[in-house]
Design a protein around this motif. Structure first.
Motif, mmCIF file in Angstrom:
data_model
loop_
_atom_site.group_PDB
_atom_site.id
_atom_site.type_symbol
_atom_site.label_atom_id
_atom_site.label_comp_id
_atom_site.label_asym_id
_atom_site.label_seq_id
_atom_site.Cartn_x
_atom_site.Cartn_y
_atom_site.Cartn_z
ATOM 1 N N TYR A 167 0.850 -1.185 0.000
ATOM 2 C CA TYR A 167 0.000 0.000 0.000
ATOM 3 C C TYR A 167 0.891 1.242 0.000
ATOM 4 C CZ TYR A 167 -2.540 -3.891 1.991
ATOM 5 O OH TYR A 167 -3.052 -5.141 2.194
ATOM 6 N N ALA A 168 0.327 2.373 -0.380
ATOM 7 C CA ALA A 168 1.098 3.627 -0.295
ATOM 8 C C ALA A 168 0.179 4.738 0.197
ATOM 9 C CB ALA A 168 1.695 3.989 -1.645
ATOM 10 N N ILE A 169 0.695 5.553 1.106
ATOM 11 C CA ILE A 169 -0.105 6.640 1.696
ATOM 12 C C ILE A 169 0.742 7.903 1.862
ATOM 13 C CG2 ILE A 169 -1.636 5.056 2.954
ATOM 14 C CD1 ILE A 169 -0.042 5.675 5.513
ATOM 15 N N GLY A 170 0.068 9.029 1.966
ATOM 16 C CA GLY A 170 0.745 10.298 2.243
ATOM 17 C C GLY A 170 1.322 10.944 0.983
ATOM 18 N N ASP A 171 2.301 11.803 1.187
ATOM 19 C CA ASP A 171 2.900 12.568 0.084
ATOM 20 C C ASP A 171 3.399 11.706 -1.078
ATOM 21 O OD1 ASP A 171 2.587 14.836 1.609
ATOM 22 O OD2 ASP A 171 4.723 15.255 1.852
ATOM 23 N N CYS A 172 3.821 10.477 -0.783
ATOM 24 C CA CYS A 172 4.444 9.652 -1.824
ATOM 25 C C CYS A 172 3.425 8.949 -2.710
ATOM 26 C CB CYS A 172 5.382 8.613 -1.202
ATOM 27 S SG CYS A 172 4.520 7.273 -0.330
ATOM 28 N N ALA A 173 2.144 9.011 -2.334
ATOM 29 C CA ALA A 173 1.124 8.225 -3.029
ATOM 30 C C ALA A 173 0.366 9.067 -4.050
ATOM 31 C CB ALA A 173 0.144 7.640 -2.013
ATOM 32 N N CYS A 174 0.108 8.462 -5.187
ATOM 33 C CA CYS A 174 -0.745 9.095 -6.188
ATOM 34 C C CYS A 174 -1.998 8.221 -6.266
ATOM 35 C CB CYS A 174 -0.017 9.164 -7.528
ATOM 36 S SG CYS A 174 -0.896 10.121 -8.757
ATOM 37 N N THR A 175 -3.038 8.693 -5.622
ATOM 38 C CA THR A 175 -4.193 7.855 -5.290
ATOM 39 C C THR A 175 -5.366 8.116 -6.217
ATOM 40 O OG1 THR A 175 -3.481 8.180 -3.015
ATOM 41 C CG2 THR A 175 -5.646 7.179 -3.328
ATOM 42 N N TYR A 176 -6.081 7.052 -6.569
ATOM 43 C CA TYR A 176 -7.287 7.228 -7.376
ATOM 44 C C TYR A 176 -8.405 7.797 -6.499
ATOM 45 C CZ TYR A 176 -11.365 6.301 -10.224
ATOM 46 O OH TYR A 176 -12.524 6.456 -10.937
ATOM 47 N N LEU A 177 -8.917 8.954 -6.906
ATOM 48 C CA LEU A 177 -10.049 9.543 -6.196
ATOM 49 C C LEU A 177 -11.294 9.413 -7.065
ATOM 50 C CD1 LEU A 177 -7.718 10.940 -4.486
ATOM 51 C CD2 LEU A 177 -9.371 12.757 -4.101
ATOM 52 N N PRO A 178 -12.244 8.564 -6.651
ATOM 53 C CA PRO A 178 -13.444 8.348 -7.469
ATOM 54 C C PRO A 178 -14.150 9.655 -7.819
ATOM 55 C CG PRO A 178 -13.385 6.804 -5.629
ATOM 56 C CD PRO A 178 -12.241 7.750 -5.430
ATOM 57 N N ARG A 179 -14.167 10.588 -6.872
ATOM 58 C CA ARG A 179 -14.848 11.868 -7.069
ATOM 59 C C ARG A 179 -14.352 12.598 -8.321
ATOM 60 N NH1 ARG A 179 -17.141 14.613 -3.479
ATOM 61 N NH2 ARG A 179 -16.362 13.323 -1.802
ATOM 62 N N TYR A 180 -13.060 12.496 -8.582
ATOM 63 C CA TYR A 180 -12.485 13.198 -9.723
ATOM 64 C C TYR A 180 -12.170 12.245 -10.877
ATOM 65 C CZ TYR A 180 -12.008 16.948 -6.310
ATOM 66 O OH TYR A 180 -12.275 17.892 -5.361
ATOM 67 N N ASP A 181 -12.406 10.965 -10.641
ATOM 68 C CA ASP A 181 -12.106 9.931 -11.627
ATOM 69 C C ASP A 181 -10.683 10.066 -12.167
ATOM 70 O OD1 ASP A 181 -12.449 7.714 -13.215
ATOM 71 O OD2 ASP A 181 -13.346 8.837 -14.881
ATOM 72 N N GLN A 182 -9.761 10.338 -11.285
ATOM 73 C CA GLN A 182 -8.361 10.368 -11.701
ATOM 74 C C GLN A 182 -7.434 10.145 -10.501
ATOM 75 O OE1 GLN A 182 -6.772 14.336 -12.765
ATOM 76 N NE2 GLN A 182 -8.851 15.097 -12.470
ATOM 77 N N HIS A 183 -6.181 9.844 -10.833
ATOM 78 C CA HIS A 183 -5.176 9.679 -9.785
ATOM 79 C C HIS A 183 -4.622 11.051 -9.425
ATOM 80 C CE1 HIS A 183 -5.366 5.536 -11.201
ATOM 81 N NE2 HIS A 183 -4.885 5.206 -10.011
ATOM 82 N N ILE A 184 -4.590 11.340 -8.141
ATOM 83 C CA ILE A 184 -4.139 12.655 -7.688
ATOM 84 C C ILE A 184 -3.154 12.458 -6.536
ATOM 85 C CG2 ILE A 184 -4.861 14.859 -6.664
ATOM 86 C CD1 ILE A 184 -7.548 14.546 -8.016
ATOM 87 N N ARG A 185 -2.060 13.195 -6.599
ATOM 88 C CA ARG A 185 -1.113 13.150 -5.473
ATOM 89 C C ARG A 185 -1.295 14.416 -4.663
ATOM 90 N NH1 ARG A 185 3.821 14.457 -3.779
ATOM 91 N NH2 ARG A 185 4.290 15.742 -5.602
#
Lengths: 102, 412
Positions: free
Chosen positions: B274-292
């Motif tokens: 898993y990856a969390i925090g500043d180092c993660a580029c996470t998929y946000l369903p709300r925006y339908d894209q990966h955001i860091r």
């Protein structure tokens, strides 16, 4: 020895809202929620910030500075960055006036 | 295979520390190993550029919790220790000191590091980036009254340091390469208001500046600009952004693209990692894209998300991003995004010490920025955040009318 102090009229706090009550050199927050009126310490336990500037969502008060959240009814710290509970105080309503026991 | 009942966390910053504590507090009973490069136990960075720099908060007070609490919760803290390799097949992490940890679940919380400015003279003493508790302690000792501080970068970190240094009676100049402050995070009007506040406090802000290099003899004495200007400097702080620390993730075969790619449950492309925090580029369903995201809120909430995921009670990470800054006795808060918007409307004026900018994308509220003295803007920003969360389409005329309570627009 504790006594009851009048805070305000019941219509002076909007529903789902909070006002500040100063007494002596201390600051309190008095809430009108769907579950009734409640009172807690008025300063966030995380950093020095008056909670009455925050918003009430249901029975949760959210600190305006860092969005730390507390349960109003028991003062419980709910989410980071807050981790220390808020002290709560007894409240009663008489003749459309809100009283806090200090 | 690794020890299924063990969680290893690489990175003991705010996200990693919170995840370790949350796992234990949520009833996880296996081993927890928290590996951190820095000598300090996990701490919050936000106060470093404010209260700590001002000497109003002892640096130890930034720590999430005392060392004894890790012991009490049976969280194994490995400080001053770097993870060097991850064997994803056998689920083993190896560290610099030769320690090896089997994992059932591995969390990357490696954070980020400051972008350097490798111009001539950058190695001179007195030039620093600003990221760690030690950076804050070191800089606070240098900021003597009357000294000249030049800050490179007009973003949040640079402006917070500018405000603190001004309060310490330094002469402060902020240099920004773009033609205005905070071009990444704020609409033009809001950035102008922030500049106005700093101007009131006597900070010199120069925009559209190209820096040639630094001069001095062992220690920095001046910042040299391309147009020939020479700015006297006793200290220089570089605040031109951070870079996600993804080297180990990449080396371990994880998908990386501006951060370690994860889904909305913080799972990376490799099983049980898993990856969390500043180092993660996470998929946000709300925006339908990966955001860091680079924020305290993000570190806290993703720590909570990974905890739920590991405890087999997955809940999607899907917040409206929110962050705050404090500069002098002013608070700046933003929620959502104001870039790529179609329309900006505002209520209030900075001269009245409380102004809020709303960014609309099509008819939808997309972002908000509040700038005010004390916490005056907090309620409006929070309400706007909730309007965004509920995908509301408020009338721009209502947004700009200070007599309209935003709370009423929520139920409209």
């Amino acid at each position: 020895m504790s006594e009851w102090h009048r805070v305000c009229g019941t219509d002076e706090i909007d529903e789902e809202d909070v006002i500040q009550f100063n007494h002596g050199d201390k600051v309190y927050a008095v809430y009108n929620t769907e579950k009734g009126f409640f009172a807690t310490d008025g300063i966030c336990t995380h950093e020095h910030q008056e909670l009455a500037d925050g918003i009430v969502i249901g029975t949760v008060i959210e600190c305006p500075l860092h969005q730390g959240r507390f349960e109003i009814t028991d003062g419980c710290a709910l989410s980071a960055p807050v981790c220390i509970d808020l002290k709560t105080y007894p409240v009663k309503v008489e003749n459309n006036n809100v009283f806090i026991e200090l | 295979m690794g020890n299924n009942n063990s969680v290893v966390i690489i990175g003991a910053g705010q996200a990693g520390g919170r995840a370790a504590l949350a796992l234990r507090d949520s009833g996880f009973e296996g081993d927890i190993h928290l590996i951190g490069k820095e000598p300090s136990p996990p701490y919050n960075r936000p106060p470093l550029s404010k209260a700590v720099l001002l000497g109003k908060k002892p640096v130890e007070k930034t720590q999430l919790t005392g060392l004894e609490n890790y012991q009490e919760k049976n969280i194994q803290l490995h400080l001053d220790c770097s993870a060097t390799a991850v064997d994803t097949e056998n689920q083993v992490v190896t560290c610099t000191d030769g320690k090896r940890f089997d994992y059932g679940h591995l969390i990357f919380a490696t954070g980020s590091y400051p972008r350097e400015l490798n111009l001539p003279g950058h190695e001179l003493n007195g030039i620093t980036t600003f990221r760690t508790d030690q950076d804050s302690v070191d800089l606070s000792q240098c900021l003597t009254p009357g000294s000249d501080l030049v800050i490179i970068g007009g973003g949040f970190i640079g402006l917070e340091i500018a405000a603190s240094a001004k309060e310490l009676d330094c002469n402060v100049t902020v240099l920004e390469a773009q033609d205005r402050l905070m071009s990444r995070s704020m609409p033009e009007g809001a950035a102008a208001d922030v500049a106005h506040v700093h101007d009131q406090f006597g900070v010199t802000i120069m925009t559209g500046v190209t820096i040639q290099g630094f001069s001095g003899n062992g220690k920095v004495e001046a910042v040299e600009l391309a147009d020939g200007t020479r700015l006297k400097a006793d200290n220089v702080v570089i605040g031109i952004g951070i870079i996600p620390d993804t080297a180990l993730a990449q080396q371990s075969g994880l998908d990386v693209n501006n951060g370690i790619i994860t889904d909305q449950f913080t799972k990376t492309s490799v099983d049980n990692i898993y990856a969390i925090g500043d180092c993660a580029c996470t998929y946000l369903p709300r925006y339908d894209q990966h955001i860091r995201l680079e924020s305290s809120q993000n570190a806290d909430l993703q720590a909570a998300t990974v905890t739920k995921t590991i405890l087999a009670d997955p809940q999607a990470y899907n917040p409206v991003p929110w962050l705050w800054s404090q500069q002098y006795n002013w608070v700046i808060q933003t929620a959502g995004f104001t870039q790529d918007s179609d329309q900006i409307v505002s209520r209030g004026r900075v001269e009245d010490e409380c102004v809020v900018y709303f960014a609309l994308k099509g008819r939808h509220l997309h972002g908000v920025v509040g700038i005010g003295k004390g916490a005056t803007v907090a309620k409006e920003v929070r309400m706007a955040q909730m309007l965004i969360e509920h995908d509301k389409q408020p009338d721009p005329a209502d947004l700009s009318n200070p007599d309209i309570n935003l709370k009423d627009l929520l139920t409209a």
